[in-house]
Write a protein that holds these residues in place. Structure first.
Motif, PDB file in Angstrom:
ATOM      1  N   ARG A 120      27.109  62.662 106.328  1.00  0.00           N
ATOM      2  CA  ARG A 120      26.662  63.655 107.091  1.00  0.00           C
ATOM      3  C   ARG A 120      25.797  64.567 107.599  1.00  0.00           C
ATOM      4  NH1 ARG A 120      32.996  65.899 107.192  1.00  0.00           N
ATOM      5  NH2 ARG A 120      33.507  63.761 107.502  1.00  0.00           N
ATOM      6  N   THR A 121      24.889  65.274 105.912  1.00  0.00           N
ATOM      7  CA  THR A 121      23.545  65.930 106.580  1.00  0.00           C
ATOM      8  C   THR A 121      22.638  65.329 107.391  1.00  0.00           C
ATOM      9  OG1 THR A 121      23.784  67.105 104.904  1.00  0.00           O
ATOM     10  CG2 THR A 121      21.728  67.140 105.430  1.00  0.00           C
ATOM     11  N   LEU A 122      22.918  63.554 106.604  1.00  0.00           N
ATOM     12  CA  LEU A 122      21.111  62.818 107.536  1.00  0.00           C
ATOM     13  C   LEU A 122      21.273  62.627 108.806  1.00  0.00           C
ATOM     14  CD1 LEU A 122      20.599  60.234 104.772  1.00  0.00           C
ATOM     15  CD2 LEU A 122      19.052  61.783 105.817  1.00  0.00           C
ATOM     16  N   SER A 123      22.714  62.313 109.175  1.00  0.00           N
ATOM     17  CA  SER A 123      23.088  62.263 110.412  1.00  0.00           C
ATOM     18  C   SER A 123      23.314  62.755 111.823  1.00  0.00           C
ATOM     19  CB  SER A 123      24.637  61.630 110.782  1.00  0.00           C
ATOM     20  OG  SER A 123      25.259  61.086 112.115  1.00  0.00           O
ATOM     21  N   ARG A 124      23.580  64.439 111.450  1.00  0.00           N
ATOM     22  CA  ARG A 124      23.553  65.654 111.957  1.00  0.00           C
ATOM     23  C   ARG A 124      21.680  65.939 112.089  1.00  0.00           C
ATOM     24  NH1 ARG A 124      26.834  68.652 109.226  1.00  0.00           N
ATOM     25  NH2 ARG A 124      25.203  69.336 107.870  1.00  0.00           N
ATOM     26  N   ASN A 125      20.921  65.813 111.178  1.00  0.00           N
ATOM     27  CA  ASN A 125      19.829  66.218 111.551  1.00  0.00           C
ATOM     28  C   ASN A 125      18.591  64.803 111.876  1.00  0.00           C
ATOM     29  OD1 ASN A 125      19.788  68.416 110.833  1.00  0.00           O
ATOM     30  ND2 ASN A 125      19.842  68.102 108.951  1.00  0.00           N
ATOM     31  N   GLY A 126      19.172  63.845 111.406  1.00  0.00           N
ATOM     32  CA  GLY A 126      18.242  62.768 111.653  1.00  0.00           C
ATOM     33  C   GLY A 126      18.740  62.186 113.217  1.00  0.00           C
ATOM     34  N   TYR A 161      37.455  57.826  85.283  1.00  0.00           N
ATOM     35  CA  TYR A 161      36.788  57.594  86.781  1.00  0.00           C
ATOM     36  C   TYR A 161      37.084  58.490  87.693  1.00  0.00           C
ATOM     37  CZ  TYR A 161      36.482  52.901  83.753  1.00  0.00           C
ATOM     38  OH  TYR A 161      36.577  52.094  83.112  1.00  0.00           O
ATOM     39  N   VAL A 162      38.593  58.816  88.135  1.00  0.00           N
ATOM     40  CA  VAL A 162      38.785  59.807  88.923  1.00  0.00           C
ATOM     41  C   VAL A 162      37.134  60.689  89.473  1.00  0.00           C
ATOM     42  CG1 VAL A 162      40.580  61.290  90.016  1.00  0.00           C
ATOM     43  CG2 VAL A 162      41.430  59.040  88.553  1.00  0.00           C
ATOM     44  N   ILE A 163      37.393  62.332  88.598  1.00  0.00           N
ATOM     45  CA  ILE A 163      36.555  62.586  88.910  1.00  0.00           C
ATOM     46  C   ILE A 163      34.929  61.855  89.087  1.00  0.00           C
ATOM     47  CG2 ILE A 163      34.845  64.588  87.425  1.00  0.00           C
ATOM     48  CD1 ILE A 163      36.876  64.464  85.467  1.00  0.00           C
ATOM     49  N   TYR A 164      34.727  61.081  88.718  1.00  0.00           N
ATOM     50  CA  TYR A 164      33.722  60.078  88.783  1.00  0.00           C
ATOM     51  C   TYR A 164      33.703  59.476  90.634  1.00  0.00           C
ATOM     52  CZ  TYR A 164      30.309  56.595  89.984  1.00  0.00           C
ATOM     53  OH  TYR A 164      28.908  55.513  90.001  1.00  0.00           O
ATOM     54  N   LEU A 165      34.798  59.003  90.698  1.00  0.00           N
ATOM     55  CA  LEU A 165      34.775  58.133  92.517  1.00  0.00           C
ATOM     56  C   LEU A 165      35.032  59.606  92.829  1.00  0.00           C
ATOM     57  CD1 LEU A 165      37.040  55.723  91.691  1.00  0.00           C
ATOM     58  CD2 LEU A 165      34.788  55.455  92.386  1.00  0.00           C
ATOM     59  N   VAL A 166      35.746  60.437  92.966  1.00  0.00           N
ATOM     60  CA  VAL A 166      35.732  62.023  93.644  1.00  0.00           C
ATOM     61  C   VAL A 166      34.944  62.847  93.794  1.00  0.00           C
ATOM     62  CG1 VAL A 166      36.767  64.209  94.056  1.00  0.00           C
ATOM     63  CG2 VAL A 166      38.474  62.696  93.126  1.00  0.00           C
ATOM     64  N   VAL A 167      33.481  63.187  93.069  1.00  0.00           N
ATOM     65  CA  VAL A 167      32.327  63.355  92.742  1.00  0.00           C
ATOM     66  C   VAL A 167      31.125  62.512  93.729  1.00  0.00           C
ATOM     67  CG1 VAL A 167      30.899  64.466  91.978  1.00  0.00           C
ATOM     68  CG2 VAL A 167      32.911  65.377  91.772  1.00  0.00           C
ATOM     69  N   SER A 168      30.835  61.368  93.425  1.00  0.00           N
ATOM     70  CA  SER A 168      29.925  60.196  94.192  1.00  0.00           C
ATOM     71  C   SER A 168      30.567  60.686  95.358  1.00  0.00           C
ATOM     72  CB  SER A 168      30.493  59.341  93.331  1.00  0.00           C
ATOM     73  OG  SER A 168      29.706  59.221  92.084  1.00  0.00           O
ATOM     74  N   VAL A 169      32.371  60.138  95.896  1.00  0.00           N
ATOM     75  CA  VAL A 169      32.164  60.046  96.861  1.00  0.00           C
ATOM     76  C   VAL A 169      32.199  61.072  97.917  1.00  0.00           C
ATOM     77  CG1 VAL A 169      33.484  59.552  98.769  1.00  0.00           C
ATOM     78  CG2 VAL A 169      34.064  58.078  96.698  1.00  0.00           C
ATOM     79  N   ALA A 170      32.367  62.190  97.528  1.00  0.00           N
ATOM     80  CA  ALA A 170      32.082  63.754  97.919  1.00  0.00           C
ATOM     81  C   ALA A 170      30.173  63.559  98.353  1.00  0.00           C
ATOM     82  CB  ALA A 170      32.166  64.592  97.326  1.00  0.00           C
ATOM     83  N   LEU A 171      29.560  63.894  97.320  1.00  0.00           N
ATOM     84  CA  LEU A 171      28.098  63.620  97.619  1.00  0.00           C
ATOM     85  C   LEU A 171      27.837  63.092  98.791  1.00  0.00           C
ATOM     86  CD1 LEU A 171      27.157  64.264  94.279  1.00  0.00           C
ATOM     87  CD2 LEU A 171      27.089  65.668  95.608  1.00  0.00           C
ATOM     88  N   THR A 172      28.438  61.737  98.665  1.00  0.00           N
ATOM     89  CA  THR A 172      28.126  60.691  99.408  1.00  0.00           C
ATOM     90  C   THR A 172      27.722  61.041 101.007  1.00  0.00           C
ATOM     91  OG1 THR A 172      28.375  58.685  98.036  1.00  0.00           O
ATOM     92  CG2 THR A 172      27.678  57.732 100.212  1.00  0.00           C
ATOM     93  N   VAL A 173      29.681  61.746 101.291  1.00  0.00           N
ATOM     94  CA  VAL A 173      29.706  62.288 101.980  1.00  0.00           C
ATOM     95  C   VAL A 173      28.966  63.172 102.668  1.00  0.00           C
ATOM     96  CG1 VAL A 173      31.883  62.716 103.318  1.00  0.00           C
ATOM     97  CG2 VAL A 173      31.963  60.462 102.574  1.00  0.00           C
ATOM     98  N   TRP A 174      28.913  63.812 102.100  1.00  0.00           N
ATOM     99  CA  TRP A 174      27.790  65.176 102.712  1.00  0.00           C
ATOM    100  C   TRP A 174      27.070  65.566 102.879  1.00  0.00           C
ATOM    101  CZ3 TRP A 174      24.025  67.891  99.642  1.00  0.00           C
ATOM    102  CH2 TRP A 174      23.252  68.691 100.105  1.00  0.00           C
TER     103      TRP A 174
END
Length: 142
Positions: free
Chosen positions: A24-30, A8-21
């Motif tokens: 941010r990419t969409l926000s900056r370039n969009g 659960y911890v690994i899944y949440l950390v990786v999923s949230v990190a990917l979502t944030v990345w």
């Protein structure tokens, strides 16, 4: 420690990190596309961009949370990876689909803005100019 909790911890950390990345990419370039669509109105472009990012976070983090539960107990490291890989794969596919959806919507908005600009004449019409071209009736010399 129970390996299910570790999963659960690994899944949440990786999923949230990917979502944030991705957000941010969409926000900056969009923002560039949104500013172009809104004809350089920077304040409105920033507001729309922020609203899109908030919506992106809500949808993706809601999905990650709903998809968190694991039905099976995890006994060893192999089962940990067996449980994590499909979950993270689906999260990546959903993030990719959301990313493509955002790019599609931004591109549609941009094209619509460009078409609206092309339809607006640079100078107000001065009156009717008459037919032009080879199909026009020849002018009479009276």
């Amino acid at each position: 420690m129970d390996l299910t909790v570790v999963a659960y911890v690994i899944y949440l950390v990786v999923s949230v990190a990917l979502t944030v990345w991705v957000a941010r990419t969409l926000s900056r370039n969009g923002r560039v596309f949104i500013a172009d669509v809104l004809r350089g109105n920077e304040k409105l472009a920033d507001a729309v961009n922020h609203l899109l990012v908030v919506g992106f976070y809500l949808v993706n983090l809601g999905f990650v949370t709903l998809y968190l539960r694991n039905a099976d107990d995890i006994a060893d490291a192999r089962e940990l990876f067996d449980a994590l890989s499909p979950k993270l794969g689906v999260v990546l596919l959903v993030l990719g689909a959301m990313h493509l959806g955002n790019v599609f919507v931004l591109n549609k908005m941009r094209r619509r803005g460009l078409m609206e600009r092309e339809q607006t004449p640079p100078v107000a019409p001065q009156g009717w100019a008459g037919p032009q071209g080879p199909w026009a009736a020849p002018a009479t010399g009276k």
